[in-house]
Design a protein around this motif. Structure first.
Motif, PDB file in Angstrom:
ATOM      1  N   THR A 130       0.713  -1.347   0.160  1.00 15.24           N
ATOM      2  CA  THR A 130      -0.075   0.255  -0.004  1.00 15.24           C
ATOM      3  C   THR A 130       0.900   1.339   0.076  1.00 15.24           C
ATOM      4  OG1 THR A 130      -1.488   1.351   1.417  1.00 15.24           O
ATOM      5  CG2 THR A 130      -0.333  -0.361   2.495  1.00 15.24           C
ATOM      6  N   GLU A 179      -5.253   6.622  -4.030  1.00 18.19           N
ATOM      7  CA  GLU A 179      -4.153   5.674  -3.408  1.00 18.19           C
ATOM      8  C   GLU A 179      -3.309   6.507  -2.369  1.00 18.19           C
ATOM      9  OE1 GLU A 179      -2.187   6.965  -7.426  1.00 18.19           O
ATOM     10  OE2 GLU A 179      -4.232   5.969  -6.796  1.00 18.19           O
ATOM     11  N   SER A 207      -6.385   0.652   3.637  1.00 20.33           N
ATOM     12  CA  SER A 207      -5.992   0.559   2.094  1.00 20.33           C
ATOM     13  C   SER A 207      -6.662  -0.951   1.916  1.00 20.33           C
ATOM     14  CB  SER A 207      -4.488   0.295   2.143  1.00 20.33           C
ATOM     15  OG  SER A 207      -4.055   1.630   2.077  1.00 20.33           O
ATOM     16  N   SER A 247      -6.433   7.630   2.886  1.00 22.95           N
ATOM     17  CA  SER A 247      -6.935   6.362   3.290  1.00 22.95           C
ATOM     18  C   SER A 247      -8.386   6.627   3.739  1.00 22.95           C
ATOM     19  CB  SER A 247      -6.416   6.195   4.896  1.00 22.95           C
ATOM     20  OG  SER A 247      -6.599   7.366   5.713  1.00 22.95           O
TER      21      SER A 247
END
Length: 856
Positions: free
Chosen positions: A141, A161, A148, A164
């Motif tokens: 992650t 990405e 994630s 969170s």
């Protein structure tokens, strides 16, 4: 006379029953002993019972038990515990005999652990996903956060990405509850993008159990519309430590016990993370200097066998400094390839500093039937958002003829100009609360209750503006005054109190407890808007009896099971500061709670396939009716609320998940979700205009309006309307060598809707961002394991338990995902009209990360 007869009858019954009781006592025997794991560590809360009989006992904290059993008959004693193989021992004793029976339980890699109830909870009716803590140890992650893993679950989506944050079944992140050891967790308010966000509160190195509910959750959880993430930190029993270092940062943790009787335990972790390596792959170039640091600790002190004191603390400092230089973005189609070039000046300097502390006093009765908790916590947050950015831009067409010597170069300028983005915002939040919780087990019932008081003090100083200047003239045209597209300057002080509570009963019915009902009710009162909310909720499950082929069980398979579930209830979300502030910076203190009614129908089918490996298929259909909604739009990660209860809506969908051992001994899963969520805003009307010939006036058919028609917009997609999502988490290892492992996460989601800037209601959420696709993969190798290698007395490795090396590839396929759009204004060729160009803001490109993990 009648009363005398009744008394004599009762005395006769007692006299007759006395010998029977004595005989019954004489017909009992006792077994006792200790239960340990393969390493000799005592196991607490192991269930010890006579097979196929109701009742039993649980081992204490030191692993000891004592169980009365029937005498003079051969019986089987079953020892069962989460994550371990169930063991049966045949026993036959004479009346009054005592026998010591010590047992060692072996770890069960084939057991489906994700839905087991932890912490002594008895609610089998609620659909709760359990995730093992070891799954996130080597999770590939970019953020390093526990959250994630959630988008790989059904109904959960994430399209960034660097963040969170996640959305669940059509809700936004503000609609999700997060708990750590029964303490509710809050997050910063001003974060606008994933670059600024940093680390989430939860430290993966400290986690023991993870529970997640995507809707229809119990009354004991709080007042939000969408989901619950409930995390428990470990209670250490021996010394352990880890250190992890990689290109994205360093983190470590320390745990252990103190004192001869190990009454004091400590669990501490610290993290430092920088995303500079990732941010350097973004379109906007410059000097990135992000720095994210936090420290957490959990200390537990057992005052006696019945009393325990717990303390949790967290300090986090996230800072983001950025000096941009330029940006180049190519977009458009093959027929019209466009490019935006921006020269940037200025800087951004944001900081987010958070303190959180909590104390809990826990009482556990001698028979472990009654648990009482008194909790108090404080949360303090100071956020500073300061940026002064100037960009001079040019947008034009790109030569797309491969045979032309100017291929890839700008051939014509469609527009140029300048924008200026400025902010000096400061927000402080102080939240204190005190709460009581209780649990009482009575036969087939578990009664739980709670009360909570919370005080909130929020101070917000806003000073921000944004303007655009196109082709040397401030837009809009023909206006002698300098105008700002956005300008906010205000000071806001809020001081309020909240009161909430719940009562809930979990009822396991029948000898085999195949029918389970959980029913409860919550209340919530906020003195700022003086709104009292009552929220009834229930969950029901039924497990019919089905058989399993004995041959499959002998091969190590699991017993087949089928569980049907139904959940329904009211889920109200009282407003918090973010929902109350509208687009002009005004705060609506009369804002009411957003409201919803959930109904969830589902099933869980546990079975064997691929040679007797265990699998579980989970299916859920859900419908949520929504009203008193506060409409909002996304600006990257920032949610911009309208500050009014002026919408109603719904969310409906289907969630599917297949969990099991696709590879022997490892847990993997795939998830598929189909969902639709829409809203109807009050007053979202627009006009269609017609010329003298009765034809509608459009961009391609200009004319002079002589007539119009009022159109009511009706239902439109909500900003979180992601119709189809697919997630996968897959684990594998080299054949015959589990020291080399692979972890893969795959996410795919159809495009989210968006609204052009300053658009009329006609165009609200009619366009969609391109499909989100991402694959992250990690390869881990066990370099050293103390249990498998003998070392010399002076070896430098003697202090290590294990050392792992991990190679991670983020965005393996190097897909350029879009997170939002920047709207660029330019003038038409005749300088009479302005044109808006949606320029995509892309996320990170492929990056490789290497890290070492050492355990002590």
């Amino acid at each position: 006379m009648i009363y005398m007869i009744r008394i004599q009858f009762l005395l006769l019954c007692m006299i007759c029953a006395l010998p029977c009781a004595v005989l019954a006592q004489e017909a009992e025997a006792i077994i006792f002993g200790k239960v340990t794991n393969e390493k000799g560590k005592a196991l607490a809360e192991v269930n010890v019972a006579v097979l196929n009989q109701v009742g039993g006992v649980a081992t204490n904290d030191k692993g000891y038990y004592e169980l009365p059993i029937p005498a003079n008959e051969l019986i089987n004693i079953a020892f069962s515990f989460i994550g371990y193989e169930t063991i049966q021992k045949p026993v036959k004793l004479k009346a009054g005999d005592k026998m010591e029976l010590d047992v060692t339980l072996k770890s069960d890699s084939k057991r489906l652990k994700e839905f087991e109830v932890s912490g002594g909870e008895r609610n089998k009716a609620a659909s709760v996903t359990k995730i093992e803590a070891k799954v996130i140890e080597r999770l590939p992650t970019a953020t390093g956060s526990l959250e994630s893993i959630l988008p790989t679950l059904p109904g959960v989506t994430s399209n960034n990405e660097l963040s969170s944050q996640y959305s669940v079944r059509g809700g936004n992140f503000d609609e999700n509850l997060v708990y750590v050891n029964d303490f509710e967790i809050f997050r910063p308010f001003l974060i606008r993008s994933g670059q600024q966000e940093g680390m989430s509160f939860i430290n993966p190195d400290l986690v023991s159990s993870i529970s997640f509910s995507a809707g229809g959750f119990e009354a004991r959880y709080g007042d939000k519309l969408s989901s619950v993430l409930d995390v428990d930190y470990r209670k250490p029993t021996e010394f352990a430590a880890t250190i992890s270092a990689g290109l994205l940062g360093v983190n470590g943790h320390l745990e252990g016990t103190l004192g001869k009787k190990q009454r004091l335990s400590y669990l501490m972790g610290t993290r430092y993370r920088t995303s500079k390596y990732l941010l350097n792959s973004l379109q906007t170039k410059g000097s990135y200097a992000p720095s994210f640091t936090d420290f957490q600790g959990l200390i537990t002190y057992r005052l006696s066998d019945n009393w325990e004191l717990q303390g949790i603390g967290n300090f986090a400092r996230n800072s983001f400094f950025f000096e941009p230089t330029d940006r180049e973005t190519s977009f458009g189609s093959f027929n019209q390839a466009l490019q935006l070039n921006v020269n940037l000046f200025g800087q951004e300097n944001d900081s987010y500093q958070t303190y959180m502390g909590g104390l809990a006093m826990v009482y556990l009765s001698n028979n472990k039937k009654l648990t009482l908790k008194l909790l108090g916590s404080t949360y303090s947050n100071r956020e500073v958002e300061a940026y002064d950015l100037i960009g001079g831009y040019a947008i034009g067409e790109v030569e797309n003829n491969l045979g032309n010597e100017d291929f890839g170069e700008l051939t014509s300028i469609l527009g140029s100009g300048l924008y200026h983005d400025f902010a000096r915002n400061t927000l402080t939040a102080n939240i204190q609360n005190i709460a009581h919780r209780g649990y009482w087990d009575k036969r087939n019932h578990r009664l739980s209750w709670g009360l909570k008081y919370q005080k909130e003090v929020i101070e917000d100083q806003l000073n921000q503006w944004y303007r655009t200047d196109s082709a040397g003239y401030n837009v809009p045209l023909n206006n002698p005054n300098l105008e700002f597209e956005e300008s906010l300057k205000t000071t806001i002080d809020l001081n309020s109190n909240r009161f909430s509570g719940f009562i809930q009963d979990d009822w396991a019915m029948g000898v085999e407890e195949r029918l389970n009902l959980s029913a409860g009710v919550r209340f919530n009162y906020w003195d700022l808007n003086e709104e009292l909310l009552i929220s009834p909720r229930f969950q029901l499950s039924f497990q019919p009896k089905i058989t399993t082929d004995t041959a499959i069980l002998n091969k190590g398979g699991v017993e087949r099971s089928l569980i049907f579930r139904l959940a329904a209830g009211a889920y109200y979300q009282p407003p918090f500061y973010r929902e109350m502030r509208d687009l002009e910076g005004n705060v609506n203190t009369d804002l009411k709670a957003q409201k919803s009614a959930h109904i969830v129908v589902g099933s869980e089918y546990t079975f064997n396939m691929l040679g007797g490996r265990p699998f579980k298929l989970t299916t859920e259909l859900y419908y949520k009716q929504l009203w008193d909604l506060v409409p909002y739009d996304y600006d990257n990660l920032l949610i911009r609320y309208q500050g009014q209860n002026r919408a109603k809506g719904y969310a409906a969908g289907l969630d599917l998940r297949l969990f099991g051992q696709f590879v022997q001994g490892t847990d993997s899963w795939i998830s598929l979700s189909i969902m639709r969520t829409q809203e109807d805003l009050e007053g979202d009307v627009y006009y269609d205009y017609f010329d003298e010939n009765g034809e509608e006036i459009t961009y391609n058919n200009p004319g002079v309006p002589v007539d119009s028609t009022l159109i009511e917009q009706g239902y439109v997609a909500r900003p979180t309307d992601q119709r189809v999502t697919f997630g996968m988490f897959f684990q594998d290892y080299f054949p015959n060598n589990e020291n080399f492992k692979m972890h893969l996460m795959l996410l795919m989601g159809t495009g989210l809707p968006y609204t052009p800037i300053n658009a009329s209601p006609e165009w609200r959420n009619k366009s969609r961002i391109p499909v989100y696709r991402r694959v992250d993969i990690g390869f881990s190798s066990l370099l050293f394991d103390r249990e498998k290698r003998e070392l010399a007395s002076r070896s430098p490795l003697r202090g290590f338990k294990s050392i792992w090396a991990t190679l991670e590839v983020f965005n393996l396929l190097n897909i350029s995902n879009t997170v939002s759009f920047t709207w660029i204004k330019a003038l038409s060729s005749d300088y009479r009209t302005e044109v808006l160009y949606p320029v995509p803001n892309k996320l990170t490109a492929r990056r490789v990360n290497f890290r070492l993990v050492a355990k002590f």
